[in-house]
Design a protein around this motif. Sequence first.
Motif, PDB file in Angstrom:
ATOM      1  N   UNK A  14     -74.793  18.222 -71.127  1.00  0.00           N
ATOM      2  CA  UNK A  14     -75.228  19.612 -70.986  1.00  0.00           C
ATOM      3  C   UNK A  14     -75.684  19.856 -69.558  1.00  0.00           C
ATOM      4  N   UNK A  15     -74.982  20.731 -68.819  1.00  0.00           N
ATOM      5  CA  UNK A  15     -75.404  21.015 -67.448  1.00  0.00           C
ATOM      6  C   UNK A  15     -76.612  21.946 -67.410  1.00  0.00           C
ATOM      7  N   UNK A  16     -77.417  21.796 -66.363  1.00  0.00           N
ATOM      8  CA  UNK A  16     -78.559  22.681 -66.126  1.00  0.00           C
ATOM      9  C   UNK A  16     -79.429  22.811 -67.380  1.00  0.00           C
ATOM     10  N   UNK A  17     -79.736  21.677 -67.988  1.00  0.00           N
ATOM     11  CA  UNK A  17     -80.469  21.671 -69.257  1.00  0.00           C
ATOM     12  C   UNK A  17     -81.975  21.705 -69.010  1.00  0.00           C
ATOM     13  N   UNK A  18     -82.618  22.758 -69.491  1.00  0.00           N
ATOM     14  CA  UNK A  18     -84.069  22.853 -69.386  1.00  0.00           C
ATOM     15  C   UNK A  18     -84.701  21.694 -70.143  1.00  0.00           C
ATOM     16  N   UNK A  19     -85.649  20.998 -69.510  1.00  0.00           N
ATOM     17  CA  UNK A  19     -86.262  19.820 -70.110  1.00  0.00           C
ATOM     18  C   UNK A  19     -87.630  20.102 -70.716  1.00  0.00           C
ATOM     19  N   UNK A  20     -88.171  21.282 -70.488  1.00  0.00           N
ATOM     20  CA  UNK A  20     -89.540  21.544 -70.932  1.00  0.00           C
ATOM     21  C   UNK A  20     -89.697  21.363 -72.438  1.00  0.00           C
ATOM     22  N   UNK A  21     -88.697  21.804 -73.204  1.00  0.00           N
ATOM     23  CA  UNK A  21     -88.793  21.703 -74.650  1.00  0.00           C
ATOM     24  C   UNK A  21     -88.644  20.300 -75.182  1.00  0.00           C
ATOM     25  N   UNK A  22     -88.275  19.358 -74.310  1.00  0.00           N
ATOM     26  CA  UNK A  22     -88.097  17.970 -74.726  1.00  0.00           C
ATOM     27  C   UNK A  22     -89.307  17.113 -74.389  1.00  0.00           C
ATOM     28  N   UNK A  23     -90.342  17.732 -73.822  1.00  0.00           N
ATOM     29  CA  UNK A  23     -91.554  16.984 -73.489  1.00  0.00           C
ATOM     30  C   UNK A  23     -92.720  17.498 -74.314  1.00  0.00           C
ATOM     31  N   UNK A  24     -93.678  16.632 -74.581  1.00  0.00           N
ATOM     32  CA  UNK A  24     -94.831  17.043 -75.377  1.00  0.00           C
ATOM     33  C   UNK A  24     -95.692  18.065 -74.652  1.00  0.00           C
ATOM     34  N   UNK A  25     -95.656  18.057 -73.317  1.00  0.00           N
ATOM     35  CA  UNK A  25     -96.441  19.008 -72.541  1.00  0.00           C
ATOM     36  C   UNK A  25     -95.791  20.390 -72.483  1.00  0.00           C
ATOM     37  N   UNK A  26     -94.494  20.453 -72.792  1.00  0.00           N
ATOM     38  CA  UNK A  26     -93.743  21.721 -72.786  1.00  0.00           C
ATOM     39  C   UNK A  26     -93.729  22.381 -71.403  1.00  0.00           C
ATOM     40  N   UNK A  27     -93.552  21.559 -70.367  1.00  0.00           N
ATOM     41  CA  UNK A  27     -93.435  22.093 -69.010  1.00  0.00           C
ATOM     42  C   UNK A  27     -92.263  21.407 -68.310  1.00  0.00           C
ATOM     43  N   UNK A  28     -91.829  22.014 -67.203  1.00  0.00           N
ATOM     44  CA  UNK A  28     -90.813  21.378 -66.373  1.00  0.00           C
ATOM     45  C   UNK A  28     -89.542  22.187 -66.258  1.00  0.00           C
ATOM     46  N   UNK A  29     -88.784  21.862 -65.221  1.00  0.00           N
ATOM     47  CA  UNK A  29     -87.532  22.555 -64.955  1.00  0.00           C
ATOM     48  C   UNK A  29     -86.337  21.837 -65.547  1.00  0.00           C
ATOM     49  N   UNK A  30     -85.126  22.224 -65.114  1.00  0.00           N
ATOM     50  CA  UNK A  30     -83.906  21.680 -65.715  1.00  0.00           C
ATOM     51  C   UNK A  30     -83.439  20.379 -65.077  1.00  0.00           C
ATOM     52  N   UNK A  31     -82.695  19.627 -65.854  1.00  0.00           N
ATOM     53  CA  UNK A  31     -81.919  18.514 -65.308  1.00  0.00           C
ATOM     54  C   UNK A  31     -80.576  19.052 -64.838  1.00  0.00           C
ATOM     55  N   UNK A  32     -80.056  18.497 -63.760  1.00  0.00           N
ATOM     56  CA  UNK A  32     -78.697  18.880 -63.368  1.00  0.00           C
ATOM     57  C   UNK A  32     -77.757  18.697 -64.551  1.00  0.00           C
ATOM     58  N   UNK A  33     -77.893  17.539 -65.203  1.00  0.00           N
ATOM     59  CA  UNK A  33     -77.098  17.245 -66.404  1.00  0.00           C
ATOM     60  C   UNK A  33     -77.940  16.411 -67.351  1.00  0.00           C
ATOM     61  N   UNK A  34     -77.928  16.759 -68.637  1.00  0.00           N
ATOM     62  CA  UNK A  34     -78.532  15.930 -69.668  1.00  0.00           C
ATOM     63  C   UNK A  34     -77.411  15.260 -70.444  1.00  0.00           C
ATOM     64  N   UNK A  35     -77.491  13.927 -70.562  1.00  0.00           N
ATOM     65  CA  UNK A  35     -76.491  13.169 -71.319  1.00  0.00           C
ATOM     66  C   UNK A  35     -77.152  12.539 -72.532  1.00  0.00           C
ATOM     67  N   UNK A  36     -76.602  12.856 -73.707  1.00  0.00           N
ATOM     68  CA  UNK A  36     -77.067  12.273 -74.959  1.00  0.00           C
ATOM     69  C   UNK A  36     -75.918  11.437 -75.535  1.00  0.00           C
TER      70      UNK A  36
END
Length: 311
Positions: A14-36
């Motif tokens: 997933x390109x430009x994937x926001x990471x905030x929802x994947x952390x317990x703190x619910x903060x942060x910007x996107x990854x260039x690419x998220x690989x699962x």
Amino acid sequence: MVLRDLPIVRGVLTPNRDLSGLTWMRVGGPADVLFQPADEDDLRSFLTALPLDVPVFVMGVGSNLIVRDGGVRGVVIRLGRGFKGIEFDGDLVRAGAATLDAHVARKAAALGLNLTFLRTIPGSIGGAVAMNAGCYGHYMADLLQDVRAVMRDGSVQTLAVADLDLKYRSSTLPEGAVIVSATLKAVREDVQTLEDRMIAQLAKRDETQPTKDRTAGSTFRNPAGFSSTGQADDTHDLKAWKVIDDAGMRGATRGGAVMNTKHSNFLTNAGGATAADLIGLGEDVRKKVYETSGLTLEWEIMRVGEPTPQG
């Protein structure tokens, strides 16, 4: 980096994937690419084909992580269902890196295997190895036998405990290595004794820690160099919460961030905090503690990525 430059996979890119929802703190910007990755073979083939100059960061369930507001450059790898198996062989427990620590503790206890120290540790087995997680006087290093890892070039290695240099809240993994499973050796105990112990541990955690709030677990390592033992003779003078309290920083705020009033070593997103708020408050605390005690608090929460131009 664009998606078409990346290797073909069976998992999800997933390109430009926001990471905030994947952390317990619910903060942060996107990854260039998220690989699962779908499984280990998918991960191996991806890393084999990925140019070595593309940075890679491996995240677990985001329980001990702050992603800065500008996000993470390169590829962020997040292991999922294909890395959640648990196998038992006598007193040996082999757990996939994405398996939750608490789940491993419960499954082992049901078979009379004591891994109860994992019950109250947030996160997954891969992160527990990387951080040499521990509580109540027990650490991963005490029981860990070996680790299976996919290296940055796609090869697979079995790493012995001695290769990891496990210390208090730290390890030394080869650059770019992705832990895919770990083997632990457990001591046998009565099933009911283990169940009762975990119930007591959970009750104590809920009584003393802000388990309902948005935190990332303990913010700073204890200056004493070890975690709480849970015993009556446990001392508190060099606990992180104690030196934070002594510095007058319990309840300190910055933006939407606060040092939790229930447990002052829990940096908390009280609502609307940015990563900059959280990290900035943490640095405020470190400065104040140094000024009042001469002690330098070391972060236990991992901070990754880039800030925004505004900080």
